[in-house]
Enzyme design. Structure first.
Site, PDB file in Angstrom:
ATOM      1  N   LYS A  88      25.502  24.571  -1.528  1.00 31.85           N
ATOM      2  CA  LYS A  88      25.643  25.294  -0.253  1.00 31.85           C
ATOM      3  C   LYS A  88      24.286  25.870   0.177  1.00 31.85           C
ATOM      4  O   LYS A  88      23.919  25.796   1.356  1.00 31.85           O
ATOM      5  CB  LYS A  88      26.677  26.428  -0.391  1.00 31.85           C
ATOM      6  CG  LYS A  88      28.114  25.903  -0.487  1.00 31.85           C
ATOM      7  CD  LYS A  88      29.114  26.955  -0.950  1.00 31.85           C
ATOM      8  CE  LYS A  88      30.466  26.294  -1.222  1.00 31.85           C
ATOM      9  NZ  LYS A  88      31.431  27.131  -1.937  1.00 31.85           N
TER      10      LYS A  88
ATOM     11  N   GLN B 253      32.822  33.015  -4.132  1.00 34.71           N
ATOM     12  CA  GLN B 253      33.177  31.745  -4.764  1.00 34.71           C
ATOM     13  C   GLN B 253      34.392  31.924  -5.683  1.00 34.71           C
ATOM     14  O   GLN B 253      34.462  32.875  -6.461  1.00 34.71           O
ATOM     15  CB  GLN B 253      31.965  31.218  -5.551  1.00 34.71           C
ATOM     16  CG  GLN B 253      32.155  29.850  -6.151  1.00 34.71           C
ATOM     17  CD  GLN B 253      32.217  28.716  -5.119  1.00 34.71           C
ATOM     18  OE1 GLN B 253      31.730  28.862  -3.997  1.00 34.71           O
ATOM     19  NE2 GLN B 253      32.814  27.611  -5.499  1.00 34.71           N
TER      20      GLN B 253
ATOM     21  N   ASP C  84      34.774  30.816   4.892  1.00 34.77           N
ATOM     22  CA  ASP C  84      35.733  29.975   4.157  1.00 34.77           C
ATOM     23  C   ASP C  84      37.006  29.726   4.970  1.00 34.77           C
ATOM     24  O   ASP C  84      37.752  28.794   4.674  1.00 34.77           O
ATOM     25  CB  ASP C  84      36.168  30.713   2.879  1.00 34.77           C
ATOM     26  CG  ASP C  84      35.434  30.250   1.639  1.00 34.77           C
ATOM     27  OD1 ASP C  84      35.046  29.075   1.587  1.00 34.77           O
ATOM     28  OD2 ASP C  84      35.284  31.075   0.717  1.00 34.77           O
TER      29      ASP C  84
HETATM   30  N1  GUN Z   1      35.946  27.126  -4.984  1.00 34.14           N
HETATM   31  C1  GUN Z   1      36.197  25.800  -4.805  1.00 34.14           C
HETATM   32  N2  GUN Z   1      36.176  25.490  -3.495  1.00 34.14           N
HETATM   33  C2  GUN Z   1      35.908  26.639  -2.828  1.00 34.14           C
HETATM   34  C3  GUN Z   1      35.747  26.950  -1.445  1.00 34.14           C
HETATM   35  O1  GUN Z   1      35.875  26.113  -0.550  1.00 34.14           O
HETATM   36  N3  GUN Z   1      35.459  28.254  -1.177  1.00 34.14           N
HETATM   37  C4  GUN Z   1      35.341  29.194  -2.130  1.00 34.14           C
HETATM   38  N4  GUN Z   1      35.067  30.446  -1.766  1.00 34.14           N
HETATM   39  N5  GUN Z   1      35.477  28.943  -3.418  1.00 34.14           N
HETATM   40  C5  GUN Z   1      35.761  27.664  -3.760  1.00 34.14           C
END
Ligand code: GUN
Length: 281
Positions: free
Chosen positions: A53, A97, A120
């Protein structure tokens, strides 16, 4: 016949280029979109997701803060940190996350993120707006899957879509998204307690598997010509394996690659939400 590849890596690259152009326009107004991610503990998969990211933010000319907190942080301290990010006017998007260590309540922490900075799209306010048919910030993986299908001209209106997995990151919000008036798919949401997965998937025009079980979806479960999307990824012997078995490509009309390709689409829609928040300024 071999299926057409639903290559999320290629489409995400196009989406990143489109976003980069919008970032240039924002820069002319003196605005640099800024993402703050919060990683608690040292889960190796999470570290690699977070790393990508930040790489994407840098490639697109956006700023990002990579906040790492100890795995034993008390819940109130984590929430106080999230609230400080909410209050910081230079930060447009906040992401915690998942998964969080077991002593932390993911629901409570997720609700602490400001709905206006929820890149998200997983805050109950944004999920509720999706359910109500007035979507705000969209959940990234479902939005990425819809984009991947539409970009390959896979019809959705009036078509049968079988989704395996009812989790809050993918299956449940995807069911809401594809059944919205205007998209009009006929969605069946399946899960590990469904009595006969194959009976439903064999009727479906589109099958999406977000179960995280290698080779769960096999060719005998697929109608010839159907589109098949593997979201679930399992790490096996150092490699990544999709929920979709190899033989599906012999019968499907469209299929995601074996190593998966939805992850890049998720990041493209995460950064799309970030740019959108910055543009709304
Ligand atoms: N863990 C796995 N995929 C995601 C996601 O799309 N967002 C977040 N915050 N955590 C994750």
């Amino acid at each position: 016949m071999t299926a057409i590849l639903l290559d999320g890596d290629v489409l995400a690259r196009r989406r990143f280029d489109e976003l980069a152009a919008r970032v240039v326009s924002l820069a002319k107004r003196g605005v640099v979109p800024r993402l703050a991610t919060v990683l608690v503990g040292d889960n190796p998969a999470s570290q690699s997701y977070i790393g990508r990211k930040h790489e994407n933010c840098a490639e697109l000319g956006m700023a990002s803060d990579d906040i790492r907190l100890p795995g034993d942080i008390p819940e109130d301290a984590l929430i106080a940190r999230v609230e400080a990010l909410n209050a910081d006017p230079l930060i447009h998007g906040v992401l915690v996350q998942l998964p969080l260590p077991a002593h932390l309540d993911e629901g409570r922490v997720g609700e602490a993120v400001s709905p206006a900075k929820d890149v998200d799209g997983l805050h109950p306010m944004n999920l509720g707006r999706l359910l109500a048919g007035t979507p705000g910030l969209l959940p990234c993986t479902p939005a990425g899957i819809e984009d991947l299908l539409r970009a390959h001209d896979v019809p959705l209106a009036g078509r049968r879509v079988a989704i395996i997995g009812r989790g809050m990151l993918v299956g449940r919000p995807l069911a809401m998204l594809l059944s919205l008036p205007g998209t009009d798919a006929e969605v069946t949401l399946l899960h590990r307690r469904s009595s006969d997965l194959a009976e439903v998937t064999r009727q479906a025009d589109v099958v999406v598997s977000a179960a995280g079980q290698p080779d769960l979806v096999t060719a005998d479960m697929i109608r010839p010509g159907a589109a098949v999307v593997g979201v679930g990824i399992t790490y096996v012997d150092g490699g990544m394996v999709s929920d979709i078995a190899d033989d599906v490509a012999q019968i499907a009309g469209h299929v995601t690659p074996r190593h998966g390709s939805v992850g890049a689409m998720t990041r493209a829609h995460l950064l799309s939400n970030l740019v959108r928040i910055a543009e709304a300024g």
